[in-house]
Design a protein around this motif. Structure first.
Motif, PDB file in Angstrom:
ATOM      1  N   UNK A  53      33.535  57.463  93.809  1.00  6.91           N
ATOM      2  CA  UNK A  53      33.132  56.756  95.032  1.00  6.91           C
ATOM      3  C   UNK A  53      33.651  57.449  96.281  1.00  6.91           C
ATOM      4  N   UNK A  54      34.603  58.372  96.121  1.00  4.05           N
ATOM      5  CA  UNK A  54      35.114  59.125  97.272  1.00  4.05           C
ATOM      6  C   UNK A  54      34.150  60.216  97.697  1.00  4.05           C
ATOM      7  N   UNK A  55      33.202  60.550  96.824  1.00  2.00           N
ATOM      8  CA  UNK A  55      32.224  61.563  97.148  1.00  2.00           C
ATOM      9  C   UNK A  55      32.674  62.957  96.731  1.00  2.00           C
ATOM     10  N   UNK A  56      31.995  63.952  97.264  1.00  2.00           N
ATOM     11  CA  UNK A  56      32.227  65.348  96.898  1.00  2.00           C
ATOM     12  C   UNK A  56      33.431  65.883  97.674  1.00  2.00           C
ATOM     13  N   UNK A  57      34.610  65.586  97.153  1.00  2.00           N
ATOM     14  CA  UNK A  57      35.851  65.959  97.843  1.00  2.00           C
ATOM     15  C   UNK A  57      36.694  66.864  96.954  1.00  2.00           C
ATOM     16  N   UNK A  58      37.665  67.510  97.563  1.00  2.00           N
ATOM     17  CA  UNK A  58      38.613  68.312  96.796  1.00  2.00           C
ATOM     18  C   UNK A  58      39.534  67.396  95.996  1.00  2.00           C
ATOM     19  N   UNK A  59      40.053  67.934  94.899  1.00  3.75           N
ATOM     20  CA  UNK A  59      40.932  67.146  94.036  1.00  3.75           C
ATOM     21  C   UNK A  59      42.171  66.647  94.759  1.00  3.75           C
ATOM     22  N   UNK A  90      28.966  60.409  88.654  1.00  4.66           N
ATOM     23  CA  UNK A  90      30.056  60.006  87.759  1.00  4.66           C
ATOM     24  C   UNK A  90      30.441  58.556  88.004  1.00  4.66           C
ATOM     25  N   UNK A  91      30.516  58.149  89.271  1.00  2.00           N
ATOM     26  CA  UNK A  91      30.840  56.761  89.584  1.00  2.00           C
ATOM     27  C   UNK A  91      29.786  55.819  89.030  1.00  2.00           C
ATOM     28  N   UNK A  92      28.528  56.199  89.137  1.00  2.00           N
ATOM     29  CA  UNK A  92      27.453  55.347  88.611  1.00  2.00           C
ATOM     30  C   UNK A  92      27.545  55.234  87.085  1.00  2.00           C
ATOM     31  N   UNK A 130      40.002  54.047  97.837  1.00  2.00           N
ATOM     32  CA  UNK A 130      39.353  53.684  96.576  1.00  2.00           C
ATOM     33  C   UNK A 130      38.790  52.274  96.642  1.00  2.00           C
ATOM     34  N   UNK A 131      39.551  51.367  97.221  1.00  2.00           N
ATOM     35  CA  UNK A 131      39.058  49.999  97.378  1.00  2.00           C
ATOM     36  C   UNK A 131      37.797  49.988  98.236  1.00  2.00           C
ATOM     37  N   UNK A 132      37.835  50.675  99.373  1.00  2.50           N
ATOM     38  CA  UNK A 132      36.671  50.685 100.263  1.00  2.50           C
ATOM     39  C   UNK A 132      35.476  51.334  99.588  1.00  2.50           C
ATOM     40  N   UNK A 133      35.728  52.405  98.835  1.00  6.33           N
ATOM     41  CA  UNK A 133      34.637  53.072  98.141  1.00  6.33           C
ATOM     42  C   UNK A 133      33.985  52.192  97.097  1.00  6.33           C
ATOM     43  N   UNK A 134      34.801  51.493  96.317  1.00  8.42           N
ATOM     44  CA  UNK A 134      34.240  50.615  95.286  1.00  8.42           C
ATOM     45  C   UNK A 134      33.601  49.381  95.894  1.00  8.42           C
ATOM     46  N   UNK A 135      34.151  48.888  96.993  1.00 11.15           N
ATOM     47  CA  UNK A 135      33.528  47.724  97.636  1.00 11.15           C
ATOM     48  C   UNK A 135      32.122  48.064  98.138  1.00 11.15           C
ATOM     49  N   UNK A 136      31.904  49.317  98.507  1.00  9.68           N
ATOM     50  CA  UNK A 136      30.605  49.724  99.026  1.00  9.68           C
ATOM     51  C   UNK A 136      29.561  49.918  97.937  1.00  9.68           C
ATOM     52  N   UNK A 137      29.984  49.941  96.673  1.00 10.04           N
ATOM     53  CA  UNK A 137      29.036  50.131  95.580  1.00 10.04           C
ATOM     54  C   UNK A 137      28.209  48.862  95.352  1.00 10.04           C
ATOM     55  N   UNK A 138      26.929  49.025  95.008  1.00 10.23           N
ATOM     56  CA  UNK A 138      26.107  47.834  94.736  1.00 10.23           C
ATOM     57  C   UNK A 138      26.596  47.104  93.495  1.00 10.23           C
ATOM     58  N   UNK A 156      41.454  47.347  92.604  1.00  6.92           N
ATOM     59  CA  UNK A 156      41.649  48.494  93.484  1.00  6.92           C
ATOM     60  C   UNK A 156      42.300  48.073  94.807  1.00  6.92           C
ATOM     61  N   UNK A 157      42.034  46.855  95.244  1.00  5.73           N
ATOM     62  CA  UNK A 157      42.701  46.344  96.439  1.00  5.73           C
ATOM     63  C   UNK A 157      44.201  46.272  96.222  1.00  5.73           C
ATOM     64  N   UNK A 158      44.620  45.647  95.150  1.00 13.15           N
ATOM     65  CA  UNK A 158      46.047  45.531  94.856  1.00 13.15           C
ATOM     66  C   UNK A 158      46.678  46.915  94.662  1.00 13.15           C
ATOM     67  N   UNK A 159      45.982  47.793  93.938  1.00 14.69           N
ATOM     68  CA  UNK A 159      46.511  49.126  93.715  1.00 14.69           C
ATOM     69  C   UNK A 159      46.678  49.898  95.007  1.00 14.69           C
ATOM     70  N   UNK A 160      45.701  49.794  95.892  1.00 16.53           N
ATOM     71  CA  UNK A 160      45.798  50.473  97.177  1.00 16.53           C
ATOM     72  C   UNK A 160      46.922  49.937  98.036  1.00 16.53           C
TER      73      UNK A 160
END
Length: 245
Positions: A53-59, A90-92, A130-138, A156-160
């Motif tokens: 969900x973070x997209x095409x980013x570096x590790x 991958x997220x999907x 991560x929380x924001x990314x997953x919240x944006x998923x349908x 993910x909210x608690x983890x963040x």
């Protein structure tokens, strides 16, 4: 009607939400599903799927968001995973795997989905990628698949929030691991070598837990009324009983 304070809700529900997520993340059935989707390495599926969900980013970005894993291991698993079909796909595929697990194991509790969803929507996403990314998923329309995904976002909210807290008190990722589970926890997170004695840092770990609880409680306080918080905690307990016994 019974009521709970926000702090009581944290104590009653957050650990169970975490454990439900851990249950499906560690279930061999999810790894098998990942293998069917092209991911021979279950850790690569986990890193690419959860971090996709973070997209095409570096590790390095993924390592910062995940928080406590050894960075070299994160890089290896992320690059292995996204080589299959990219980050977003991958997220999907990860969602496909864990919602299938939810359909088999969780009840069709629409009220819990509603209440958990309100908590998720109320939370601020600042500093919680991560929380924001997953919240944006349908989300699935309804049913256990929707519930497991909403609970994942809540986890993910608690983890963040906890990553923010451990950073705020000055713990490094390795120190955070060693003060919560010792060497076994550190090794599970792929750290290697001789580990320092972090006993003296345990008060910082407790401080981080208190900060996390306080931040989480603020979200519950804004999202739900006292009676709704009691209802939410009761429904979380029932969902946990369905999958954790």
């Amino acid at each position: 009607m019974p009521e709970l304070t926000a702090a009581e809700t944290v104590r009653a529900a957050d650990e169970t939400v975490h454990d439900i997520g851990a249950k499906w993340m560690l279930d061999p059935a999810v790894s098998r599903h990942g293998k069917e989707l092209g991911y021979a390495n279950p850790f690569a599926f986990y890193f690419a799927g959860r971090g996709g969900v973070l997209g095409d980013v570096d590790a390095e970005v993924v390592s910062a968001a995940f928080g406590w894993f050894e960075p070299g291991f994160t890089r290896a698993m992320w690059e292995n995973g996204i080589a299959v079909a990219g980050a977003r796909e991958a997220a999907r595929r990860y969602t496909t795997a864990f919602t299938a697990w939810g359909e088999q194991h969780l009840p069709d509790d629409r009220r819990l989905s509603e209440l958990a969803g309100r908590v998720v929507e109320t939370a601020a996403g600042s500093g919680l990628p991560l929380f924001a990314g997953w919240r944006a998923e349908p989300l699935p329309e309804s049913g256990p698949a929707r519930l497991v995904q909403v609970l994942h976002v809540l986890r993910e909210l608690r983890g963040g929030l906890h990553l923010v807290a451990t950073t705020a008190v000055g713990l490094t990722p390795l120190e955070a691991a060693l003060t919560h589970g010792g060497e076994g926890r550190a090794k599970f997170l792929a750290w290697q070598g001789d580990f320092a004695d972090c006993t003296a840092l345990k008060p910082l770990r407790l401080e981080a837990e208190e900060i996390t609880d306080r931040l989480a409680a603020k979200v519950y306080e804004r999202a739900l009324s006292p009676s709704e918080r009691a209802e939410f905690a009761d429904l979380v307990e029932k969902a946990g009983s369905a999958v954790l016994s």
